[in-house]
Write a protein that holds these residues in place. Structure first.
Motif, short mmCIF file in Angstrom:
data_model
loop_
_atom_site.label_atom_id
_atom_site.label_comp_id
_atom_site.label_asym_id
_atom_site.label_seq_id
_atom_site.Cartn_x
_atom_site.Cartn_y
_atom_site.Cartn_z
N GLU A 43 -0.79 -2.58 1.03
CA GLU A 43 -1.85 -3.34 0.39
C GLU A 43 -1.66 -3.38 -1.12
O GLU A 43 -2.01 -4.38 -1.78
CB GLU A 43 -3.21 -2.75 0.75
CG GLU A 43 -3.54 -2.84 2.24
CD GLU A 43 -4.91 -2.28 2.56
OE1 GLU A 43 -5.59 -1.81 1.60
OE2 GLU A 43 -5.32 -2.32 3.73
N ALA A 44 -1.12 -2.30 -1.69
CA ALA A 44 -0.94 -2.26 -3.14
C ALA A 44 0.06 -3.32 -3.60
O ALA A 44 -0.12 -3.98 -4.62
CB ALA A 44 -0.49 -0.87 -3.58
N ARG A 45 1.12 -3.48 -2.86
CA ARG A 45 2.16 -4.46 -3.21
C ARG A 45 1.94 -5.83 -2.57
O ARG A 45 2.59 -6.81 -2.93
CB ARG A 45 3.54 -3.94 -2.80
CG ARG A 45 3.96 -2.68 -3.54
CD ARG A 45 5.37 -2.29 -3.13
NE ARG A 45 5.84 -1.11 -3.85
CZ ARG A 45 7.04 -0.58 -3.70
NH1 ARG A 45 7.90 -1.14 -2.87
NH2 ARG A 45 7.39 0.50 -4.40
N GLY A 46 1.04 -5.87 -1.59
CA GLY A 46 0.79 -7.12 -0.89
C GLY A 46 1.95 -7.57 -0.02
O GLY A 46 2.24 -8.76 0.06
N THR A 47 2.62 -6.62 0.60
CA THR A 47 3.77 -6.94 1.46
C THR A 47 3.56 -6.39 2.86
O THR A 47 2.75 -5.47 3.08
CB THR A 47 5.06 -6.36 0.88
OG1 THR A 47 4.94 -4.93 0.79
CG2 THR A 47 5.35 -6.93 -0.50
N ILE A 48 4.29 -6.95 3.79
CA ILE A 48 4.27 -6.50 5.19
C ILE A 48 5.72 -6.25 5.60
O ILE A 48 6.58 -7.13 5.44
CB ILE A 48 3.63 -7.54 6.13
CG1 ILE A 48 2.17 -7.78 5.73
CG2 ILE A 48 3.74 -7.10 7.57
CD1 ILE A 48 1.50 -8.85 6.56
N GLY A 49 5.99 -5.09 6.11
CA GLY A 49 7.34 -4.77 6.55
C GLY A 49 7.72 -5.53 7.81
O GLY A 49 6.91 -5.68 8.73
#
Length: 336
Positions: A3-9
């Motif tokens: 959530e901090a970086r706004g990414t999904i692995g």
């Protein structure tokens, strides 16, 4: 998720496809002018001896009846055996090579034939939308069973064998095919333009062959209308120009129209100048070709679609005149 970086692995699994493919199966062809039963088999290695060299082998054997097995005018075995080898970047990083050799036995309404064909091509990868393929081609046809077409007042062997040596017709020619493809999808096209031209220069090998220039430009246009409906327009013009030859081109070099990729109101190669052989009208082909189509394509259910179309085509007579092909451009000769 971070959530901090706004990414999904995302985990991606990559599995190489098999380099070798084997296909086999039966087939049947049924039209009012031809029935045939055949079996097909093919093998392909897409990494033959490494470096993504491709080797393909294909075989088809069968039996054909013209027009049908209940009242055959002709019948007999048919077959095709072919081998093709290609290599990416064989000459430079932009030039590939392909070699194809095939042997075929087949039947046409005008004649039966045994053919050997060799093609050496050098596809150039100029840009993503451009295609340029120069090639050398050698084709040898041994014709038989041309029956009542023999016309001693024209030639000792009949009109279909003019400019052949006995019953052997040989074509050897250079070919250049260039095209620009601006379509959004080459298979399920909705928008765009495709234009191309194929040029052949025929020449003699000893006493065999025929000198000619053959041009075949083509254009296709696609435009979405409303919903999923697409307007599709295509057109071709063909010109076979003899170069200082005494007679008509060999029958195996002439133009003919008809079939699913041409004038759909006629069966394959049935729209052409004809002669009457017994009770059968036999197409012999000609020097000039004009065909085109306008159609509306629309979906029905799921992946099933339909089209409403109008086709038109014309083929001029066979002649040794370099201007005979122009008669195919006469609108009054168009078949709709």
């Amino acid at each position: 998720p971070d959530e901090a970086r706004g990414t999904i692995g995302v985990v991606v699994f990559i599995q190489p496809a098999p380099f070798r493919t084997i296909r086999a199966g039966p087939g049947v062809g049924l039209t009012p002018i031809r029935w045939d039963l055949h079996a097909l088999a093919s093998w392909q290695d897409r990494n033959f001896l490494g470096d993504l060299r491709r080797l393909s082998l294909e075989a088809r054997v069968g039996y054909a009846w013209l027009p049908n097995p209940y009242a055959p005018v002709k019948e007999g075995p048919i077959y095709l055996a072919a081998a093709e080898f290609s290599q990416l970047g064989a000459l430079t990083r932009w030039v590939d090579t392909t070699a194809r050799f095939e042997v075929e036995r087949g039947m046409e309404q005008a004649y039966d034939f045994q053919a050997e064909r060799l093609r050496l091509s050098f596809p150039l990868r100029l840009a993503s939308r451009w295609k340029l393929v120069p090639s050398y081609n050698l084709e040898v046809y041994t014709l038989s069973h041309f029956g009542a077409l023999a016309a001693p007042e024209l030639t000792p062997n009949g009109p279909i064998l003019e400019n052949c040596q006995g019953n052997i017709c040989l074509l050897t020619y250079l070919e250049q095919s260039i095209a620009w493809d601006g379509r959004d999808d080459p298979l399920n096209t909705r928008r765009g333009l495709f234009v191309g031209i194929t040029v052949q220069e025929g020449f003699h090998v000893a006493t065999y062959g025929y000198r000619y220039l053959r041009l075949l430009p083509e254009a296709r246009f696609f435009q979405p209308l409303w919903g999923q409906t697409v307007l599709a327009i295509r057109s071709r013009v063909g010109a076979l120009v003899p170069l200082d030859e005494p007679g008509v081109p060999p029958v195996v070099a002439r133009f003919a129209a008809g079939g699913p990729l041409s004038m759909r109101g006629y069966y394959t190669r049935r729209l052409a100048p004809m002669v009457l052989e017994g009770s059968q009208w036999v197409p012999l082909g000609g020097n000039g070709l004009l065909d085109g189509a306008v159609e509306l394509r629309f979906p029905l259910v799921g992946a099933v679609g339909a089209a409403v179309f109008v086709d038109a085509a014309a083929v001029s007579d066979a002649s040794g005149s370099p201007t005979e092909w122009q008669l195919a451009l006469d609108p009054s000769l168009l078949q709709w």
